[in-house]
Each structure stands twice: as structure tokens, then as C-alpha cells.
Design a protein around this motif. Sequence first.
Motif, PDB file in Angstrom:
ATOM      1  N   ALA A   1       0.938  -1.340  -0.125  1.00  0.00           N
ATOM      2  CA  ALA A   1      -0.194   0.001   0.156  1.00  0.00           C
ATOM      3  C   ALA A   1       1.022   0.787   0.091  1.00  0.00           C
ATOM      4  CB  ALA A   1      -1.025   0.086   1.412  1.00  0.00           C
TER       5      ALA A   1
ATOM      6  N   ALA B   1       2.246   1.555  -2.985  1.00  0.00           N
ATOM      7  CA  ALA B   1       0.597   2.442  -4.298  1.00  0.00           C
ATOM      8  C   ALA B   1       0.888   4.201  -4.219  1.00  0.00           C
ATOM      9  CB  ALA B   1      -0.058   2.165  -3.807  1.00  0.00           C
ATOM     10  N   ALA B   2       1.156   4.405  -2.837  1.00  0.00           N
ATOM     11  CA  ALA B   2       1.268   5.804  -2.508  1.00  0.00           C
ATOM     12  C   ALA B   2       2.496   6.437  -2.865  1.00  0.00           C
ATOM     13  CB  ALA B   2       0.906   5.530  -0.567  1.00  0.00           C
ATOM     14  N   LYS B   3       3.779   5.759  -2.966  1.00  0.00           N
ATOM     15  CA  LYS B   3       3.948   6.092  -3.699  1.00  0.00           C
ATOM     16  C   LYS B   3       4.199   6.791  -5.302  1.00  0.00           C
ATOM     17  CE  LYS B   3       9.191   4.869  -4.611  1.00  0.00           C
ATOM     18  NZ  LYS B   3      10.024   3.748  -3.952  1.00  0.00           N
TER      19      LYS B   3
ATOM     20  N   PHE C   1      -0.775   5.744  -7.146  1.00  0.00           N
ATOM     21  CA  PHE C   1      -1.542   4.817  -7.591  1.00  0.00           C
ATOM     22  C   PHE C   1      -2.930   4.906  -6.573  1.00  0.00           C
ATOM     23  CE2 PHE C   1       0.977   0.889  -8.836  1.00  0.00           C
ATOM     24  CZ  PHE C   1       1.287   1.863  -9.756  1.00  0.00           C
TER      25      PHE C   1
ATOM     26  N   ILE D   1      -7.175   3.767  -4.711  1.00  0.00           N
ATOM     27  CA  ILE D   1      -7.337   2.887  -3.386  1.00  0.00           C
ATOM     28  C   ILE D   1      -7.863   1.775  -4.750  1.00  0.00           C
ATOM     29  CG2 ILE D   1      -9.556   3.866  -3.130  1.00  0.00           C
ATOM     30  CD1 ILE D   1      -7.374   2.326  -0.699  1.00  0.00           C
TER      31      ILE D   1
ATOM     32  N   GLY E   1      -5.959   0.303  -7.049  1.00  0.00           N
ATOM     33  CA  GLY E   1      -4.363  -0.176  -7.196  1.00  0.00           C
ATOM     34  C   GLY E   1      -3.408  -0.333  -5.416  1.00  0.00           C
ATOM     35  N   SER E   2      -4.242   0.527  -4.962  1.00  0.00           N
ATOM     36  CA  SER E   2      -3.211   0.244  -3.826  1.00  0.00           C
ATOM     37  C   SER E   2      -3.473  -1.399  -2.693  1.00  0.00           C
ATOM     38  CB  SER E   2      -3.812   1.551  -2.891  1.00  0.00           C
ATOM     39  OG  SER E   2      -3.585   0.697  -1.104  1.00  0.00           O
TER      40      SER E   2
ATOM     41  N   LEU F   1      -4.838  -3.431  -5.195  1.00  0.00           N
ATOM     42  CA  LEU F   1      -4.262  -5.161  -5.204  1.00  0.00           C
ATOM     43  C   LEU F   1      -2.251  -5.136  -4.823  1.00  0.00           C
ATOM     44  CD1 LEU F   1      -5.928  -4.022  -8.784  1.00  0.00           C
ATOM     45  CD2 LEU F   1      -6.571  -5.820  -7.411  1.00  0.00           C
ATOM     46  N   LEU F   2      -2.435  -4.473  -5.295  1.00  0.00           N
ATOM     47  CA  LEU F   2      -0.693  -4.136  -4.781  1.00  0.00           C
ATOM     48  C   LEU F   2      -0.696  -4.784  -2.711  1.00  0.00           C
ATOM     49  CD1 LEU F   2       1.293  -3.423  -6.604  1.00  0.00           C
ATOM     50  CD2 LEU F   2       2.212  -1.182  -5.696  1.00  0.00           C
TER      51      LEU F   2
ATOM     52  N   VAL G   1      -3.372   2.631   5.434  1.00  0.00           N
ATOM     53  CA  VAL G   1      -1.977   4.279   4.205  1.00  0.00           C
ATOM     54  C   VAL G   1      -3.330   4.727   4.065  1.00  0.00           C
ATOM     55  CG1 VAL G   1      -0.855   4.372   2.755  1.00  0.00           C
ATOM     56  CG2 VAL G   1      -0.665   2.095   4.021  1.00  0.00           C
ATOM     57  N   PHE G   2      -4.199   4.683   3.828  1.00  0.00           N
ATOM     58  CA  PHE G   2      -5.711   6.052   3.213  1.00  0.00           C
ATOM     59  C   PHE G   2      -5.792   6.764   4.212  1.00  0.00           C
ATOM     60  CE2 PHE G   2      -9.958   6.481   2.015  1.00  0.00           C
ATOM     61  CZ  PHE G   2      -9.960   7.351   0.691  1.00  0.00           C
TER      62      PHE G   2
END
Lengths: 214, 214, 214
Positions: free
Chosen positions: A23, A26-28, A31, A33, A35-36, A38-39, A79-80
Motif C-alpha cells: 500500500a 502504491a501511495a509513492k 496509484f 485506492i 491499485g493500493s 491490489l498491490l 495507509v489511506f
Amino acid sequence: MTVAQVLLALELIGTFAFAVSGALLAAKKGFDIVGSLLLAGLAGLGGGVIRDLIVGQGVPTAFAAPLYLIPVAAAALAVFCHLIREDRLRRTLLVFDAVGLSLFCVMGSTIAYTAGLNPVAATLLGVITAVGGGALRDIVANEVPQIFNPDGVYAAPAFLGAAATTAALYWEVFDGFAAVAIALMVFIIRILALKLRWRVPLAVLGLPRKASGE
Amino acid sequence: MTVAQVLLALELIGTFAFAVSGALLAAKKGFDIVGSLLLAGLAGLGGGVIRDLIVGQGVPTAFAAPLYLIPVAAAALAVFCHLIREDRLRRTLLVFDAVGLSLFCVMGSTIAYTAGLNPVAATLLGVITAVGGGALRDIVANEVPQIFNPDGVYAAPAFLGAAATTAALYWEVFDGFAAVAIALMVFIIRILALKLRWRVPLAVLGLPRKASGE
Amino acid sequence: MTVAQVLLALELIGTFAFAVSGALLAAKKGFDIVGSLLLAGLAGLGGGVIRDLIVGQGVPTAFAAPLYLIPVAAAALAVFCHLIREDRLRRTLLVFDAVGLSLFCVMGSTIAYTAGLNPVAATLLGVITAVGGGALRDIVANEVPQIFNPDGVYAAPAFLGAAATTAALYWEVFDGFAAVAIALMVFIIRILALKLRWRVPLAVLGLPRKASGE
């Protein structure tokens, strides 16, 4: 607590740890949420799914038991909502990655050995479980996987942990305590390697190491 | 037509649609016709092969039935002979991709649920079938997968379609008509999302969205 | 020597050949010795593992028999100790890759056909065994896979070899001699293609070929 309960708890914690690394990546990379999620799922569950496909005993655990999706969703949510902060991204990512690494090499070897694979394969599958999720995370996000960063000692401690777990299983001295002790050893080696800048020899003997800003 | 025939027809159309996206990407990257066939095959059949490996009931359909290779070869040929034009590449690719996405989430969930997996796993496998081929296509061609493009709504409609399919199967109201209706809903959402520039929230709440030339 | 012994010897030589290509790529990218072992293992055993997962008859050979790890370790060691030199990297890599390619398309089709798959799938799995390890090697190291290099003829000879093997098996004229002969034919075609700069048509008819420094 039984061994099975300790192992399940460790696996869920390891899944959360790796999922957080997914996550955060994905943030970096900017992407969204989905994509976050999925990753996070790939990082948290990918290594175990590869292991289960190779061991070949039915549907991989991550799909058979929806329970494993909870740490993935929790990681993406944490993370969100800024509960795990992005401004200390690199360090946080490394610590979470180390937690996942140390727990998954123990879990992977245990599951493979218990399924009847030979000790060499059980050791390998411990390493694959530990580094597979992180490798998938980086490959899918189009980065060179962290395992190949020569400025760090990553797969080597996972190999030690997987070999120790397989040995303990082979000599029938494996229990919940041994699992936690081996995982702790792997975590300490990984963190010491980061702090003290330990290095593994390069792929070619005597070649100069490229300067790199770890 | 029976449900099985409708589903087979949809699966072959979806395979063709994704295979075209693979052959067009091969054209864009300057690959040769063999690379075009490989990328078309990965895009068209990759998601289904991952699904079948996870469901674990024998040889994946794409290998058990040579029939599935026909839409792949047709797609590579259509791009090779300019029947599907490169000069309108981006739009064409997006429409074909949307067709594949909407058909494969329905197919994936149906196959997984029918094979006895739990509803959560069946929903997940619908999403994996739908986005897996496209992800493999992009990963193998060394691109950041389209699923991670935050300037689009891609995996979310597939998730809706997979969940709707699983729900219809669970409540025993699934038939060929429902399959087509759900796929159409996913297609419309995906196209509307492209036209109206819908966005899913980013991986971190409140983070500014990077400017991007979709 | 029996057919089985010839096939085992060929498979171990092919594994060594591909593993060398993995270790040399690790050297080129500045990875450490652990990364070299991982990349050598992926290149040498990855194609066979994908094949075995698709054929779906128990644990993949690479894990069931620790014997297969010896050529991988030998390859990483040979590169580490300068026995296979880096200063002639490109040419050496291409020759080793060609050896692996020619042996693995024969092996892959034989194993798939013997496991009861249809001739079309057996041919496909020969190609996948031959190009899969190299593709995984390049994908994991974040490079565009060599199969997609339009300045070479790579998957096409593997396809010829796989088709010839499947035909020989179908008409029951396959033996150790046929295996070596087909592999030699594939190797010669691949090397001639490199020397004489043969080309496969591009993905789109009549499109100009980009200048490239092969």
C-alpha cells in the motif's frame, strides 16, 4: 495457544506487514485506492499463493480462507487514513518488509515440509514465500525488485530462517516457541544488516561495487 | 442457445478483445509477429490461466481446448493486416480492453463459483480473470499495468461485475441473459468512466493528484 | 544410455545454459551473489516450473528433485569465479541462451505430450518451457524480454523444435537420437538467424523497422 494458532497469528501479522509495504508503494507511485488494495494483496498474499501453487494441494490458502483478506484491507485502509504515514515512508517500509520477511520464511518452510516436500524444497519454498510477495509487488509496479538491491542483505536472512525451520522440523524440535525465535533471529539479522550496512559479495568476484544512495 | 453456449461465445469474444489489445501493444512497441502472437496470447488467455491454476481443477482450459487459440491468432492477424488500425490505437485499445474486462469478470466468477470456491474467492477470481491478462500483457512488455493508472476506473467495474455474478449464482438467478446484462453493465460503467473522467480516490486520503495526460 | 537418461542429461545441460544467462545478467546489473543465484534459478528452472504448474501433475520437477539445483549453483559459481567471463558478455550470453532454448523446447513438448496433453498444447508448452525461463529472468530484472527483440529470431525456432518433437511423439518415432537431432536443428537455426541477421515480419505489415544496435 497451540502451534497452529501461533502460526496463524504470525501469518496474519506477516500478511499485514507485507500488505502495508504494498500500500505504501502504491501511495509513492500515485496509484488509486483500488491499485493500493491490489498491490497490498499481491505483496501480502503473493508469496503464499506461489508456494501453494507449487506445493499443489488444492486451492491456495489465501483464496480458501477469506480471513486472509482482512489484513490486506486493513493495511490499505491504514495507509489511506494516514495511520501509517507516508513522510517516513522509506524507513517504515523497510521495517514492515523485515517483519513480513522473517515471519514468511518460517511459515513457508513449515507448510511445504508438512505437505511432504523434501528438506531442500521446503527450504527453497520458505525463501520463495518470504521474497515472492515483495518481488511480485515490485515487478507489477515496474520496479527492480528489492531482493536484487546489492546494498542490502535481504534473501540471505530469509534463507537462514527457512533452513533453520526445516532443520527444526526434520529433527522434530519445531514448536510455536521455535517459530517465534527463528523469525526474531531473521528480523534481527535483517535490521542489523540495514543498520551496519552489511553486504553480500557481488555476482562477480572482485568487481567494484557501484556507488549507490541507499 | 444454452447458458454454456452463451458463456463459451462470450469467452471467445472476450479472448479476441484482449488479444487485440496485446497485438496492438506489440505493434506500438515495434515487436515482430511472433512477439505479437505471444503478447496477444498472454493478454487473451493469461487471466484465465491464472484463474485455472488457482482453482486447480486440471489443465487450464486455454491448453485443454485448442479452440481458444483461434481468437488469439485472429487478433494478431487482424492487426498484422491493418484490419484493426494502428492510427486510432489508443481509443481502439481502450474499447477492446473494456469488452474483455466486462466479459471476463463474469466468466471468471462463474467458473470459480461453479468449481466450489466460496463467494469471496469467486468474486476475487472474477477480478483476477478480468485484470490478469491485461496486467501480464503490460508487465511482460515492461510497462506499468493499466490497472494502476489512477486516471481511470478499471478494476472497480470488474469488481462490481464479479460481485454481481457471484451474487446471482448464490441466489440461483444466473443464466445467459444475466451474464450478458452484467457484462453490459460493466462495459457501460467502464466507458462512462473514461468519457466522464470518473476517478477513484487515491491510495492516500487528501493527497493531490498528479497532473497526467490521459 | 536410455531415452530417459539422454533427456535428463539434456535437461541438466539446458538448465545450466539458461542459469548462466541469468547469472551473467545479474553480473551486468550489479546484483550480489544471492541475486545471481535467484536469477540463475529463475532462468534455468522457471520455464519448467510454469510448464509443470500447467500440466498439473504434482510438485514441479525442479522442487521434487534437488538434483536440478546443482547446475544453477554451478552457473552462479562459474560466473562468480570468472570461469565464464563478463568481458565477452553479450556473445557468451547469446550462445548459452541458444543452447537452453534448443534443449528446453524438446524437453517441454516431451513432458507435456507424455502427460497426456493434446498435440497443440504440447507444442505450446514446449515453446513456454523454452522461452519462459528467459522471459521470467528479464521481467524480474526489469528488462524488456529478449523474446520481444524484433532484431532476432527467438521464439520461432523454439516453435519449430516443439512442433517437430510433438510430431515425432505423435508418429511414435521419438527417441534419444531424435531429441538430440531436433535440439541441434533449433540451435543451428537460432545461431544462423543471429549470424545472418534473419528477421521475422513485424507485428504490422509494411511498418518500417526501427533502427537498432543489435
